[in-house]
Scaffold this active site. Structure first.
Site, PDB file in Angstrom:
ATOM      1  N   ILE A 138       0.903  -1.182   0.199  1.00 20.42           N
ATOM      2  CA  ILE A 138      -0.012  -0.035   0.214  1.00 20.42           C
ATOM      3  C   ILE A 138       0.732   1.231   0.035  1.00 20.42           C
ATOM      4  O   ILE A 138       1.793   1.560   0.922  1.00 20.42           O
ATOM      5  CB  ILE A 138      -0.956   0.131   1.142  1.00 20.42           C
ATOM      6  CG1 ILE A 138      -1.729  -1.370   1.227  1.00 20.42           C
ATOM      7  CG2 ILE A 138      -1.830   1.051   1.331  1.00 20.42           C
ATOM      8  CD1 ILE A 138      -2.388  -1.443   2.586  1.00 20.42           C
ATOM      9  N   ILE A 139       0.832   2.065  -0.969  1.00 23.55           N
ATOM     10  CA  ILE A 139       1.745   3.174  -1.214  1.00 23.55           C
ATOM     11  C   ILE A 139       0.841   4.330  -1.152  1.00 23.55           C
ATOM     12  O   ILE A 139       0.000   4.588  -1.938  1.00 23.55           O
ATOM     13  CB  ILE A 139       2.368   3.059  -2.555  1.00 23.55           C
ATOM     14  CG1 ILE A 139       3.275   1.782  -2.607  1.00 23.55           C
ATOM     15  CG2 ILE A 139       3.320   4.094  -2.677  1.00 23.55           C
ATOM     16  CD1 ILE A 139       3.794   1.458  -3.971  1.00 23.55           C
ATOM     17  N   HIS A 165      -7.128   7.688   1.004  1.00 22.20           N
ATOM     18  CA  HIS A 165      -7.442   6.382   0.293  1.00 22.20           C
ATOM     19  C   HIS A 165      -6.443   5.447   1.194  1.00 22.20           C
ATOM     20  O   HIS A 165      -6.707   4.400   1.663  1.00 22.20           O
ATOM     21  CB  HIS A 165      -7.436   6.278  -0.991  1.00 22.20           C
ATOM     22  CG  HIS A 165      -7.816   4.933  -1.451  1.00 22.20           C
ATOM     23  ND1 HIS A 165      -6.817   3.973  -1.849  1.00 22.20           N
ATOM     24  CD2 HIS A 165      -8.768   4.241  -1.603  1.00 22.20           C
ATOM     25  CE1 HIS A 165      -7.226   2.948  -2.230  1.00 22.20           C
ATOM     26  NE2 HIS A 165      -8.784   3.047  -2.052  1.00 22.20           N
TER      27      HIS A 165
END
Length: 155
Positions: free
Chosen positions: A82-83, A89
């Site tokens: 997850i970047i 988000h």
């Protein structure tokens, strides 16, 4: 004092699943390679290693719940990337994936390791998927193998 700890070695008969997200696959593919490498280096039988792919990190807890409910695995290694982007988000996905994996892990009596990267940049993710900071997929599988051995001593 009596110390109880697991070893990083498999007996060769353990059935293990890797559950990985396809999103950011340039990173997660490297994490999967690292986890598989650890599994094989520590006496795992490739025929007893399953790879379950989900669309993204948010879907990891659901697949983990289903895999653990089957009762066929000695352990599960969860992997994802997850970047952070320009919107919140990242915060929602990383929080829910982490909580979901933790809650599901506590629901079952099967070892689970957490190899989900949460990074601020693609460069940080690349570093953790096999360059400067090692391979967190390899480390997550090492953790799982140790947990499997520890669990055997605690039952």
């Amino acid at each position: 004092m009596n110390t109880i700890e697991g070893k990083i070695a498999l007996g060769g008969d353990e059935k293990i699943a890797i559950i990985a997200s396809r999103f950011n696959h340039i990173i997660t593919d490297r994490l999967i390679e690292g986890a598989k490498d650890s599994f094989l280096r520590h006496n795992g039988d490739e025929k007893k290693l399953d790879l379950i792919l989900v669309p993204g990190a948010y879907e990891l807890p659901f697949a983990l719940d289903r895999a653990l409910a089957l009762g066929r695995y000695n352990g599960v290694c969860t992997l994802g990337a997850i970047i952070r982007g320009g919107t919140p988000h990242f915060d929602y996905v990383s929080a829910e994936a982490t909580k979901g994996i933790a809650n599901t892990t506590l629901k079952y009596t099967t070892p689970v390791s957490f190899g989900v990267l949460t990074t601020d940049s693609i460069e940080q993710a690349i570093e953790r998927a096999g360059s400067k900071a090692g391979n967190k997929g390899f480390e997550a599988m090492n953790t799982l193998i140790e947990l499997i051995n520890l669990y055997k001593k605690l039952v």
